[in-house]
Every structure is written in structure tokens, then in C-alpha cells.
Design a protein around this motif. Structure first.
Motif, PDB file in Angstrom:
ATOM      1  N   ALA A 162       0.832  -1.210   0.000  1.00 56.21           N
ATOM      2  CA  ALA A 162       0.000   0.000   0.000  1.00 56.21           C
ATOM      3  C   ALA A 162       0.865   1.258   0.000  1.00 56.21           C
ATOM      4  CB  ALA A 162      -0.931  -0.006   1.208  1.00 56.21           C
ATOM      5  N   GLY A 163       1.926   1.264   0.793  1.00 58.64           N
ATOM      6  CA  GLY A 163       2.825   2.415   0.835  1.00 58.64           C
ATOM      7  C   GLY A 163       3.553   2.621  -0.482  1.00 58.64           C
ATOM      8  N   THR A 164       3.955   1.531  -1.115  1.00 61.70           N
ATOM      9  CA  THR A 164       4.632   1.626  -2.413  1.00 61.70           C
ATOM     10  C   THR A 164       3.680   2.156  -3.476  1.00 61.70           C
ATOM     11  OG1 THR A 164       6.029  -0.261  -1.796  1.00 61.70           O
ATOM     12  CG2 THR A 164       5.983   0.357  -4.122  1.00 61.70           C
ATOM     13  N   LEU A 165       2.443   1.683  -3.465  1.00 61.15           N
ATOM     14  CA  LEU A 165       1.445   2.186  -4.416  1.00 61.15           C
ATOM     15  C   LEU A 165       1.127   3.651  -4.149  1.00 61.15           C
ATOM     16  CD1 LEU A 165      -0.999  -0.859  -4.593  1.00 61.15           C
ATOM     17  CD2 LEU A 165       0.633  -0.110  -6.337  1.00 61.15           C
ATOM     18  N   ALA A 166       1.116   4.046  -2.879  1.00 65.20           N
ATOM     19  CA  ALA A 166       0.906   5.453  -2.551  1.00 65.20           C
ATOM     20  C   ALA A 166       2.041   6.305  -3.103  1.00 65.20           C
ATOM     21  CB  ALA A 166       0.791   5.628  -1.039  1.00 65.20           C
ATOM     22  N   ASP A 167       3.265   5.809  -3.002  1.00 68.90           N
ATOM     23  CA  ASP A 167       4.405   6.541  -3.556  1.00 68.90           C
ATOM     24  C   ASP A 167       4.279   6.685  -5.068  1.00 68.90           C
ATOM     25  OD1 ASP A 167       5.575   6.911  -1.100  1.00 68.90           O
ATOM     26  OD2 ASP A 167       7.005   5.261  -1.285  1.00 68.90           O
ATOM     27  N   VAL A 168       3.759   5.648  -5.719  1.00 69.89           N
ATOM     28  CA  VAL A 168       3.511   5.733  -7.167  1.00 69.89           C
ATOM     29  C   VAL A 168       2.440   6.779  -7.439  1.00 69.89           C
ATOM     30  CG1 VAL A 168       2.600   4.500  -9.171  1.00 69.89           C
ATOM     31  CG2 VAL A 168       4.240   3.364  -7.666  1.00 69.89           C
ATOM     32  N   GLY A 169       1.372   6.748  -6.664  1.00 71.25           N
ATOM     33  CA  GLY A 169       0.289   7.706  -6.859  1.00 71.25           C
ATOM     34  C   GLY A 169       0.714   9.147  -6.659  1.00 71.25           C
ATOM     35  N   LEU A 170       1.721   9.357  -5.798  1.00 74.11           N
ATOM     36  CA  LEU A 170       2.228  10.698  -5.525  1.00 74.11           C
ATOM     37  C   LEU A 170       3.359  11.095  -6.475  1.00 74.11           C
ATOM     38  CD1 LEU A 170       2.222  10.477  -1.629  1.00 74.11           C
ATOM     39  CD2 LEU A 170       0.740  11.929  -3.029  1.00 74.11           C
ATOM     40  N   GLY A 171       3.727  10.212  -7.378  1.00 75.06           N
ATOM     41  CA  GLY A 171       4.770  10.517  -8.356  1.00 75.06           C
ATOM     42  C   GLY A 171       6.189  10.302  -7.865  1.00 75.06           C
ATOM     43  N   ARG A 172       6.345   9.716  -6.690  1.00 71.06           N
ATOM     44  CA  ARG A 172       7.686   9.452  -6.154  1.00 71.06           C
ATOM     45  C   ARG A 172       8.340   8.259  -6.827  1.00 71.06           C
ATOM     46  NH1 ARG A 172       5.521   9.766   0.084  1.00 71.06           N
ATOM     47  NH2 ARG A 172       5.102  12.028   0.146  1.00 71.06           N
ATOM     48  N   LYS A 173       7.508   7.372  -7.358  1.00 67.56           N
ATOM     49  CA  LYS A 173       7.977   6.223  -8.105  1.00 67.56           C
ATOM     50  C   LYS A 173       7.126   6.078  -9.356  1.00 67.56           C
ATOM     51  CE  LYS A 173       9.498   3.560  -4.027  1.00 67.56           C
ATOM     52  NZ  LYS A 173      10.940   3.688  -4.313  1.00 67.56           N
ATOM     53  N   GLN A 174       7.697   5.467 -10.391  1.00 64.72           N
ATOM     54  CA  GLN A 174       6.961   5.208 -11.614  1.00 64.72           C
ATOM     55  C   GLN A 174       6.336   3.812 -11.554  1.00 64.72           C
ATOM     56  OE1 GLN A 174       6.447   7.617 -13.990  1.00 64.72           O
ATOM     57  NE2 GLN A 174       7.447   8.801 -12.354  1.00 64.72           N
ATOM     58  N   PRO A 175       5.205   3.617 -12.202  1.00 62.23           N
ATOM     59  CA  PRO A 175       4.531   2.311 -12.132  1.00 62.23           C
ATOM     60  C   PRO A 175       5.438   1.143 -12.525  1.00 62.23           C
ATOM     61  CG  PRO A 175       3.086   3.927 -13.144  1.00 62.23           C
ATOM     62  CD  PRO A 175       4.416   4.593 -12.986  1.00 62.23           C
ATOM     63  N   GLU A 176       6.256   1.335 -13.564  1.00 65.57           N
ATOM     64  CA  GLU A 176       7.101   0.250 -14.064  1.00 65.57           C
ATOM     65  C   GLU A 176       8.180  -0.168 -13.060  1.00 65.57           C
ATOM     66  OE1 GLU A 176       6.523   3.107 -15.571  1.00 65.57           O
ATOM     67  OE2 GLU A 176       5.187   2.518 -17.222  1.00 65.57           O
ATOM     68  N   GLU A 177       8.476   0.707 -12.103  1.00 66.37           N
ATOM     69  CA  GLU A 177       9.478   0.367 -11.097  1.00 66.37           C
ATOM     70  C   GLU A 177       9.041  -0.817 -10.230  1.00 66.37           C
ATOM     71  OE1 GLU A 177      11.493   3.533  -8.851  1.00 66.37           O
ATOM     72  OE2 GLU A 177      10.409   4.961 -10.128  1.00 66.37           O
ATOM     73  N   MET A 178       7.742  -1.073 -10.164  1.00 63.37           N
ATOM     74  CA  MET A 178       7.250  -2.163  -9.319  1.00 63.37           C
ATOM     75  C   MET A 178       7.867  -3.498  -9.732  1.00 63.37           C
ATOM     76  SD  MET A 178       5.319  -2.781  -6.683  1.00 63.37           S
ATOM     77  CE  MET A 178       3.915  -1.685  -6.468  1.00 63.37           C
ATOM     78  N   LYS A 179       8.051  -3.717 -11.018  1.00 61.39           N
ATOM     79  CA  LYS A 179       8.640  -4.974 -11.485  1.00 61.39           C
ATOM     80  C   LYS A 179      10.065  -5.128 -10.973  1.00 61.39           C
ATOM     81  CE  LYS A 179       7.719  -4.097 -15.850  1.00 61.39           C
ATOM     82  NZ  LYS A 179       7.654  -4.263 -17.337  1.00 61.39           N
TER      83      LYS A 179
END
Length: 273
Positions: free
Chosen positions: A212-229
Motif C-alpha cells: 500500500a505504501g509503495t502504491l501510494a508513492d507511485v500515486g504521488l509521483g515518487r515512483k513510476q509504475p514500471e518500477e514495481m517490477k
């Protein structure tokens, strides 16, 4: 000897967590105290999930074996009266913050933890500029606008069987394997409410909160979606996002049948436009 399965709902705000702890108030301890009075003997229950302090449950499951006279179907009514009285003793006019929803007799070899095939967790975020004081114990409040589509894209990479070591917090039980299967995951939005639903065969310590925290960081633009892989492949906790706070997390359902697990997972899979 009867083997009983309980379905339990609770507000985790004032508990140290599920597990019984010396000199602290736990969900397990409160339920055991009530059941011991109802059954006229010391009762110890085995819970499916050891939720942390502040975490809530719609459908926790727990089992115990004992000989007693009260009809099984009457256990919730009798125990809930004692649980509510305990809540009033603590100054809550509305009664208890833990309720036994159902009691049912199971086969002798059934165990709430070891017989479970999987679990569903829900994590809820309020995304709004304005604080909502009445939800402070039940949501993770994020004030900055979030990109929901980016969160959905990132979440799609979590589905499947992976080594989820990157989403395991330190301090939990050392596991023989950190490989788990996520059968279904969905991020949805209704107004200011963002909801993460995730179903898996098991979860590592704080795994859902870190996802949830990682997805929140994506939602806030701190991480890009593709970084999840890359985060998952790297197996490094430091590469994942922050651990979301406990109050947004709910244990929604425990599955004891694989068919029911797969049915629930299919129900939360995003539909194609």
C-alpha cells in the motif's frame, strides 16, 4: 470434544494487536476471557491472522476445542454480552470493540490457521485536502492529489507468484520461503476514498502495508509504475516504498476452500474497458 470455528470482527484502535500479550489489551485476550466464562473453563483460541496494533478486521477467524454445554449457535450472543460489558467498563457507552459474528462446529482435524487457503485484505486511503477527524483511526489520510491510473498499473505487476521479500518488514517471524501467490489485486476509487483489495495464499510481515505504501508513492509521483517490477525482482526492502500506517488496513476474509478463494479473486480483477 467440540472443535469450534469463530468469525470475529473488531476495531483494532485500542488493542495492542491480535496476539495475547502480558499486561496489554489484545483481541485474542478479550475473546478468550469471554469464552472462558461462557464455556466454564479456560479457553485458548488459535487465530488465522496475527494482526498488528491498530489493524481492523471484518472477518478474522479463530478456532478452539473444548467440551461445554452451551449450544454452539448461542456462543456469539453469550460472549458478545460479556465483550460489550467489558467495553462499557472501559468507558465506552456503545459497548465492545470486538464482536463474534458466528460460531460453527468443524471437523476434529480443522485448525483456523493451518486449514486456511488464503486471505483477503483491504487497505483504505482518504485522498483529500481536508482532514476528516472521524476517520483518523480508519483511513490513511494523504492530502496531495494521487494518480489512480498509475497506482492501478503498478498494482498489476504484483499479481501472480513472486518472491515478495522486498515487501517484508524486519522484526517478524523468519520464514523458510518468501514466495507467495497474489491471486487478485485491485485499486479502485470512489470520491475521496481509494481502496486496495488484495487476495493471496499468505502474506509476509507487513506485506500489505508495504505494498500500500509503495502504491501510494507511485500515486504521488515518487515512483513510476514500471518500477514495481524491478522492486519485486530486486528482493530488497529498501527499494520498496514506505510502510503505510496500520489504521487503513482491514482483514476482510479468510478462505478455507480454494474454489471460494478463486471466486473472490476473480471478483476483484479489473474489468477491461
Amino acid at each position: 470434544m467440540k472443535n469450534i470455528l469463530l468469525t470475529i470482527s473488531y476495531d483494532g484502535t485500542e488493542f495492542c494487536g491480535w496476539q495475547r500479550q502480558p499486561e496489554q489489551r489484545s483481541v485474542q485476550g478479550e475473546v478468550e476471557r469471554a469464552l472462558s466464562q461462557v464455556c466454564g473453563q479456560p479457553i485458548q483460541i488459535n487465530g488465522t491472522s496475527r494482526t498488528d496494533a491498530g489493524v481492523h478486521a471484518y472477518g478474522q477467524r479463530a478456532s478452539f476445542a473444548a467440551d461445554f454445554r452451551i449450544p454452539v449457535e448461542k456462543i456469539p450472543v453469550a460472549a458478545n454480552g460479556l465483550l460489550a460489558a467489558s467495553g462499557k467498563d472501559r468507558g465506552r457507552n456503545h459497548g465492545g470493540d470486538v464482536v463474534i459474528l458466528k460460531a460453527q462446529e468443524m471437523p476434529e482435524d480443522f485448525h483456523a490457521r493451518f486449514s486456511a487457503k488464503g486471505k483477503k485484505y483491504t487497505y483504505r486511503i482518504t485522498n483529500s485536502e481536508k482532514a476528516e477527524p472521524f476517520l483518523r483511526n480508519y483511513r490513511y489520510h494523504i492530502y496531495k492529489p494521487m494518480n489512480i491510473e498509475a497506482m492501478k498499473q503498478a498494482a498489476s505487476f504484483v499479481a501472480g507468484m513472486h518472491d515478495f521479500k522486498c515487501f517484508q518488514a524486519a522484526g517478524g517471524k523468519v520464514m523458510e520461503s518468501t514466495v507467495r501467490t497474489v491471486y487478485g489485486i485491485r485499486v479502485s476509487e470512489v470520491g475521496d476514498d481509494i481502496r486496495l483489495e488484495i487476495i493471496g495464499d499468505g502474506f509476509l510481515y507487513n506485506m500489505v502495508r508495504i505494498i500500500a505504501g509503495t502504491l501510494a508513492d507511485v500515486g504521488l509521483g515518487r515512483k513510476q509504475p514500471e518500477e514495481m517490477k524491478a522492486i519485486i525482482a530486486g528482493k530488497d526492502r529498501r527499494k520498496a516504498g514506505h510502510t503505510a500506517p496500520p489504521q487503513g488496513l482491514y482483514l476482510s476474509e479468510v478462505f478455507f476452500e480454494k474454489d471460494r478463494l478463486l471466486e473472490a479473486a476473480a471478483a476483484i480483477e479489473p474489468q477491461e474497458d
